[in-house]
Design a protein around this motif. Structure first.
Motif, PDB file in Angstrom:
ATOM      1  N   ARG A  71       1.298 -15.133   2.909  1.00  0.00           N
ATOM      2  CA  ARG A  71       2.806 -14.773   3.065  1.00  0.00           C
ATOM      3  C   ARG A  71       3.429 -16.073   3.067  1.00  0.00           C
ATOM      4  NH1 ARG A  71      -0.317 -10.198   6.485  1.00  0.00           N
ATOM      5  NH2 ARG A  71      -0.289  -8.738   4.714  1.00  0.00           N
ATOM      6  N   GLY A  72       3.101 -17.120   4.264  1.00  0.00           N
ATOM      7  CA  GLY A  72       4.108 -18.062   4.299  1.00  0.00           C
ATOM      8  C   GLY A  72       4.402 -18.973   3.052  1.00  0.00           C
ATOM      9  N   ARG A  73       3.628 -18.783   1.964  1.00  0.00           N
ATOM     10  CA  ARG A  73       3.756 -19.483   0.965  1.00  0.00           C
ATOM     11  C   ARG A  73       4.564 -18.638  -0.216  1.00  0.00           C
ATOM     12  NH1 ARG A  73       0.994 -21.848   4.042  1.00  0.00           N
ATOM     13  NH2 ARG A  73       0.685 -24.007   4.125  1.00  0.00           N
ATOM     14  N   GLY A  74       4.882 -17.390   0.095  1.00  0.00           N
ATOM     15  CA  GLY A  74       5.824 -16.701  -0.622  1.00  0.00           C
ATOM     16  C   GLY A  74       5.149 -15.514  -1.300  1.00  0.00           C
ATOM     17  N   TYR A  75       3.777 -15.173  -1.199  1.00  0.00           N
ATOM     18  CA  TYR A  75       3.186 -14.077  -1.754  1.00  0.00           C
ATOM     19  C   TYR A  75       3.394 -13.069  -1.229  1.00  0.00           C
ATOM     20  CZ  TYR A  75       1.176 -17.906  -4.533  1.00  0.00           C
ATOM     21  OH  TYR A  75       0.909 -19.294  -5.373  1.00  0.00           O
ATOM     22  N   ASP A  76       3.320 -11.884  -1.900  1.00  0.00           N
ATOM     23  CA  ASP A  76       3.359 -10.508  -1.431  1.00  0.00           C
ATOM     24  C   ASP A  76       2.089 -10.225  -1.032  1.00  0.00           C
ATOM     25  OD1 ASP A  76       3.865  -7.806  -0.741  1.00  0.00           O
ATOM     26  OD2 ASP A  76       4.466  -7.255  -2.731  1.00  0.00           O
ATOM     27  N   VAL A  77       1.238 -10.086   0.059  1.00  0.00           N
ATOM     28  CA  VAL A  77       0.152  -9.850   0.421  1.00  0.00           C
ATOM     29  C   VAL A  77      -0.193  -8.413   0.837  1.00  0.00           C
ATOM     30  CG1 VAL A  77      -2.030 -10.519   1.530  1.00  0.00           C
ATOM     31  CG2 VAL A  77      -0.287 -12.238   0.846  1.00  0.00           C
ATOM     32  N   VAL A  78      -0.970  -7.775   0.208  1.00  0.00           N
ATOM     33  CA  VAL A  78      -1.320  -6.150   0.619  1.00  0.00           C
ATOM     34  C   VAL A  78      -2.802  -6.328   0.871  1.00  0.00           C
ATOM     35  CG1 VAL A  78       0.553  -5.228  -0.688  1.00  0.00           C
ATOM     36  CG2 VAL A  78      -1.675  -5.453  -1.643  1.00  0.00           C
ATOM     37  N   VAL A  79      -3.103  -5.142   1.672  1.00  0.00           N
ATOM     38  CA  VAL A  79      -4.553  -5.309   2.141  1.00  0.00           C
ATOM     39  C   VAL A  79      -4.833  -4.012   1.950  1.00  0.00           C
ATOM     40  CG1 VAL A  79      -6.076  -5.037   4.304  1.00  0.00           C
ATOM     41  CG2 VAL A  79      -4.144  -6.930   4.103  1.00  0.00           C
ATOM     42  N   GLY A  80      -6.212  -3.737   1.572  1.00  0.00           N
ATOM     43  CA  GLY A  80      -6.908  -2.624   1.152  1.00  0.00           C
ATOM     44  C   GLY A  80      -7.654  -1.945   2.298  1.00  0.00           C
ATOM     45  N   GLU A  81      -8.044  -0.633   1.990  1.00  0.00           N
ATOM     46  CA  GLU A  81      -8.741   0.141   2.997  1.00  0.00           C
ATOM     47  C   GLU A  81     -10.201  -0.315   3.295  1.00  0.00           C
ATOM     48  OE1 GLU A  81      -8.805   4.149   2.064  1.00  0.00           O
ATOM     49  OE2 GLU A  81      -6.508   4.423   2.421  1.00  0.00           O
ATOM     50  N   CYS A  82     -10.747  -1.130   2.153  1.00  0.00           N
ATOM     51  CA  CYS A  82     -12.081  -1.776   2.521  1.00  0.00           C
ATOM     52  C   CYS A  82     -12.195  -3.021   2.630  1.00  0.00           C
ATOM     53  CB  CYS A  82     -12.719  -1.346   1.095  1.00  0.00           C
ATOM     54  SG  CYS A  82     -12.914   0.175   0.392  1.00  0.00           S
ATOM     55  N   LEU A  83     -11.673  -3.572   3.837  1.00  0.00           N
ATOM     56  CA  LEU A  83     -11.675  -4.839   4.336  1.00  0.00           C
ATOM     57  C   LEU A  83     -12.387  -4.941   5.671  1.00  0.00           C
ATOM     58  CD1 LEU A  83     -10.667  -7.750   3.968  1.00  0.00           C
ATOM     59  CD2 LEU A  83      -8.482  -7.091   5.236  1.00  0.00           C
ATOM     60  N   TYR A  84     -11.922  -4.080   6.467  1.00  0.00           N
ATOM     61  CA  TYR A  84     -12.773  -4.242   7.756  1.00  0.00           C
ATOM     62  C   TYR A  84     -13.960  -3.300   8.023  1.00  0.00           C
ATOM     63  CZ  TYR A  84      -8.351  -6.081   8.987  1.00  0.00           C
ATOM     64  OH  TYR A  84      -7.133  -7.187   8.999  1.00  0.00           O
ATOM     65  N   GLY A  85     -15.030  -3.821   8.544  1.00  0.00           N
ATOM     66  CA  GLY A  85     -16.222  -3.125   8.938  1.00  0.00           C
ATOM     67  C   GLY A  85     -17.331  -3.845   9.506  1.00  0.00           C
ATOM     68  N   ASP A  86     -18.178  -3.613  10.278  1.00  0.00           N
ATOM     69  CA  ASP A  86     -19.052  -4.121  10.935  1.00  0.00           C
ATOM     70  C   ASP A  86     -20.699  -3.967  10.333  1.00  0.00           C
ATOM     71  OD1 ASP A  86     -19.668  -1.981  11.795  1.00  0.00           O
ATOM     72  OD2 ASP A  86     -19.397  -2.406  14.041  1.00  0.00           O
ATOM     73  N   GLY A  87     -20.870  -3.384   8.958  1.00  0.00           N
ATOM     74  CA  GLY A  87     -22.049  -3.043   8.524  1.00  0.00           C
ATOM     75  C   GLY A  87     -22.475  -4.238   7.470  1.00  0.00           C
ATOM     76  N   LEU A  88     -23.416  -3.873   6.638  1.00  0.00           N
ATOM     77  CA  LEU A  88     -23.732  -4.826   5.847  1.00  0.00           C
ATOM     78  C   LEU A  88     -22.712  -4.931   4.618  1.00  0.00           C
ATOM     79  CD1 LEU A  88     -26.136  -6.402   4.425  1.00  0.00           C
ATOM     80  CD2 LEU A  88     -26.739  -4.388   2.910  1.00  0.00           C
ATOM     81  N   THR A  89     -21.933  -3.764   4.352  1.00  0.00           N
ATOM     82  CA  THR A  89     -20.688  -3.865   3.487  1.00  0.00           C
ATOM     83  C   THR A  89     -19.692  -3.198   4.164  1.00  0.00           C
ATOM     84  OG1 THR A  89     -21.371  -1.548   2.427  1.00  0.00           O
ATOM     85  CG2 THR A  89     -22.112  -3.586   1.358  1.00  0.00           C
ATOM     86  N   SER A  90     -18.428  -3.416   3.771  1.00  0.00           N
ATOM     87  CA  SER A  90     -17.256  -3.184   4.322  1.00  0.00           C
ATOM     88  C   SER A  90     -17.135  -1.433   3.985  1.00  0.00           C
ATOM     89  CB  SER A  90     -15.873  -3.634   3.714  1.00  0.00           C
ATOM     90  OG  SER A  90     -15.802  -3.286   2.392  1.00  0.00           O
ATOM     91  N   ALA A  91     -17.562  -0.882   3.284  1.00  0.00           N
ATOM     92  CA  ALA A  91     -17.521   0.751   3.065  1.00  0.00           C
ATOM     93  C   ALA A  91     -18.650   1.156   2.089  1.00  0.00           C
ATOM     94  CB  ALA A  91     -16.077   1.069   2.378  1.00  0.00           C
ATOM     95  N   PRO A  92     -18.978   2.296   1.820  1.00  0.00           N
ATOM     96  CA  PRO A  92     -19.638   2.803   0.680  1.00  0.00           C
ATOM     97  C   PRO A  92     -19.523   2.109  -0.547  1.00  0.00           C
ATOM     98  CG  PRO A  92     -19.284   4.549   2.296  1.00  0.00           C
ATOM     99  CD  PRO A  92     -18.107   3.454   2.381  1.00  0.00           C
ATOM    100  N   ALA A  93     -20.509   2.038  -1.465  1.00  0.00           N
ATOM    101  CA  ALA A  93     -20.116   1.492  -2.823  1.00  0.00           C
ATOM    102  C   ALA A  93     -19.334   2.128  -3.576  1.00  0.00           C
ATOM    103  CB  ALA A  93     -21.602   1.201  -3.375  1.00  0.00           C
ATOM    104  N   GLU A  94     -19.203   3.429  -3.607  1.00  0.00           N
ATOM    105  CA  GLU A  94     -18.131   4.248  -4.347  1.00  0.00           C
ATOM    106  C   GLU A  94     -16.767   3.707  -3.981  1.00  0.00           C
ATOM    107  OE1 GLU A  94     -22.202   6.091  -4.548  1.00  0.00           O
ATOM    108  OE2 GLU A  94     -20.680   5.368  -3.018  1.00  0.00           O
ATOM    109  N   GLN A  95     -16.750   3.596  -2.694  1.00  0.00           N
ATOM    110  CA  GLN A  95     -15.082   3.607  -2.157  1.00  0.00           C
ATOM    111  C   GLN A  95     -14.563   2.109  -2.420  1.00  0.00           C
ATOM    112  OE1 GLN A  95     -14.642   4.245   2.055  1.00  0.00           O
ATOM    113  NE2 GLN A  95     -12.532   3.695   2.250  1.00  0.00           N
ATOM    114  N   ARG A  96     -15.723   1.012  -2.145  1.00  0.00           N
ATOM    115  CA  ARG A  96     -15.209  -0.458  -2.748  1.00  0.00           C
ATOM    116  C   ARG A  96     -15.136  -0.340  -3.970  1.00  0.00           C
ATOM    117  NH1 ARG A  96     -19.938  -3.015  -2.011  1.00  0.00           N
ATOM    118  NH2 ARG A  96     -21.230  -1.303  -1.126  1.00  0.00           N
ATOM    119  N   ALA A  97     -16.060   0.241  -4.855  1.00  0.00           N
ATOM    120  CA  ALA A  97     -15.634   0.322  -6.376  1.00  0.00           C
ATOM    121  C   ALA A  97     -14.315   0.877  -6.884  1.00  0.00           C
ATOM    122  CB  ALA A  97     -16.772   0.802  -7.088  1.00  0.00           C
TER     123      ALA A  97
END
Length: 338
Positions: A42-68
């Protein structure tokens, strides 16, 4: 049949970059690092957005269908110009066949950036859709200062080239998040040097394709990793790059044989091998593993490029027209996005 190559529009400050975790999610001490990296972009001028499938402490961030679904949506959104993950992980392969390939085929190309387990997605996006993809830093590494000779992945995403990068001579490692979540300087641990197997000179040109051996080998022989068909449709030489993350030499040997048997090197003008800290086997070194699989081919091998799990990172664009020269003191790769 593979589609014609298409290159995403140049990425400019003000453009939107989306962050999602198609593999491992963000948790614990790593969250502070990712927050810093988001602010860095963001400090370099980009508009950065974060998805719902970013945080998580399992093997993956979310179920495969949701990530896809989230990755499909981001790649197909005309307001998003680039998608980058926090890092790799282990099982991005579970979502490869869940992406909506028909929707993506109708969309304009979007930059997909990353390495390690992200190779599992970069490869089919290039070979199935014809989109150029960027094998470069994941988000967690993006703020690191680029050493002399190399370029930042944002540079390659920002224009058509030609982009010239040279052997940096640097072998480095990461600063642990717990030690400094805002680190921007690599920890230097040694020196490296590109070299041609058997010595001599090299000057070759071809279309770049490749990735992490442990992940892309699982796509060989499937509709999501048919490099032979992709290269045949292009009717051009290729330059294949591979790198090992952590598997011992026997498994790397198996993976590379799998790629060979799947025709990955049939049109290769050269193979680029990233330096690695992956362990040797008692009876087989990592170099011997590569030569066991590829030594029977009449294809030159270039060792110790900065293209994998030993930083710093030399970003490569899958689909770019590349010229690799190793001749005396000249050790460079030139990429043109056309």
């Amino acid at each position: 049949m593979a589609r014609p190559l298409r290159f995403p529009a140049p990425l400019r400050p003000g453009d939107r970059i989306a962050v999602t975790a198609p593999s491992a999610g963000v948790t614990g001490a790593s969250a502070a690092r990712i927050d810093f990296c988001l602010d860095w972009l963001r400090g370099r001028g980009y508009d950065v957005v974060v998805g719902e499938c970013l945080y998580g402490d399992g093997l993956t961030s979310a179920p495969a269908e949701q990530r896809a679904a989230e990755l499909t949506r981001m790649l197909a959104d005309p307001d998003i110009h680039c998608v980058v993950p926090p890092w790799g992980g282990e099982t991005a392969i579970d979502m490869v066949d869940l992406l909506d390939w028909d929707v993506l085929a109708e969309a304009e190309p979007t930059w997909l950036v990353g390495y390690s387990d992200l190779s599992t997605l970069l490869l089919p996006v290039t070979t199935r859709l014809g989109w150029a993809t960027l094998h470069g830093d994941n988000l967690a590494d993006t703020p690191y200062v680029v050493p002399d000779g190399l370029l930042h992945w944002l540079d390659l995403a920002g224009g058509p080239g030609p982009f010239v990068q040279r052997d940096s001579g640097l072998v480095a490692t990461w600063v642990r998040f717990e030690q400094d979540a805002q680190a921007t300087e690599w920890s230097h641990v040694g020196q490296g040097r590109w070299e041609v197997e058997g010595g001599g000179r090299l000057d070759v040109t071809g279309r770049l394709v490749g990735g992490c051996a442990e992940t892309v080998a699982n796509l060989a022989g499937t509709p999501y990793g048919d490099v032979r068909a992709w290269a045949e449709d292009l009717d051009e030489p290729t330059i294949v790059y591979v790198e090992a993350c952590e598997e011992h030499a026997v498994n790397i040997c198996r993976y590379l044989h799998s790629l060979r048997l799947a025709g990955w090197f049939d049109r290769a003008a050269a193979v680029l091998v990233g330096r690695t800290n992956a362990p040797d086997h008692a009876d087989l070194t990592q170099r011997e593993a590569v030569l066991d699989a590829l030594g029977r081919l009449d294809v030159p091998v270039v060792w110790d490029l900065e293209i994998g799990h030993v930083p710093p990172h030399l970003p490569l664009v899958n689909g770019a027209l590349a010229r690799v020269v190793v001749d005396g003191d000249t050790r460079e790769i030139t990429q043109t996005l056309a």
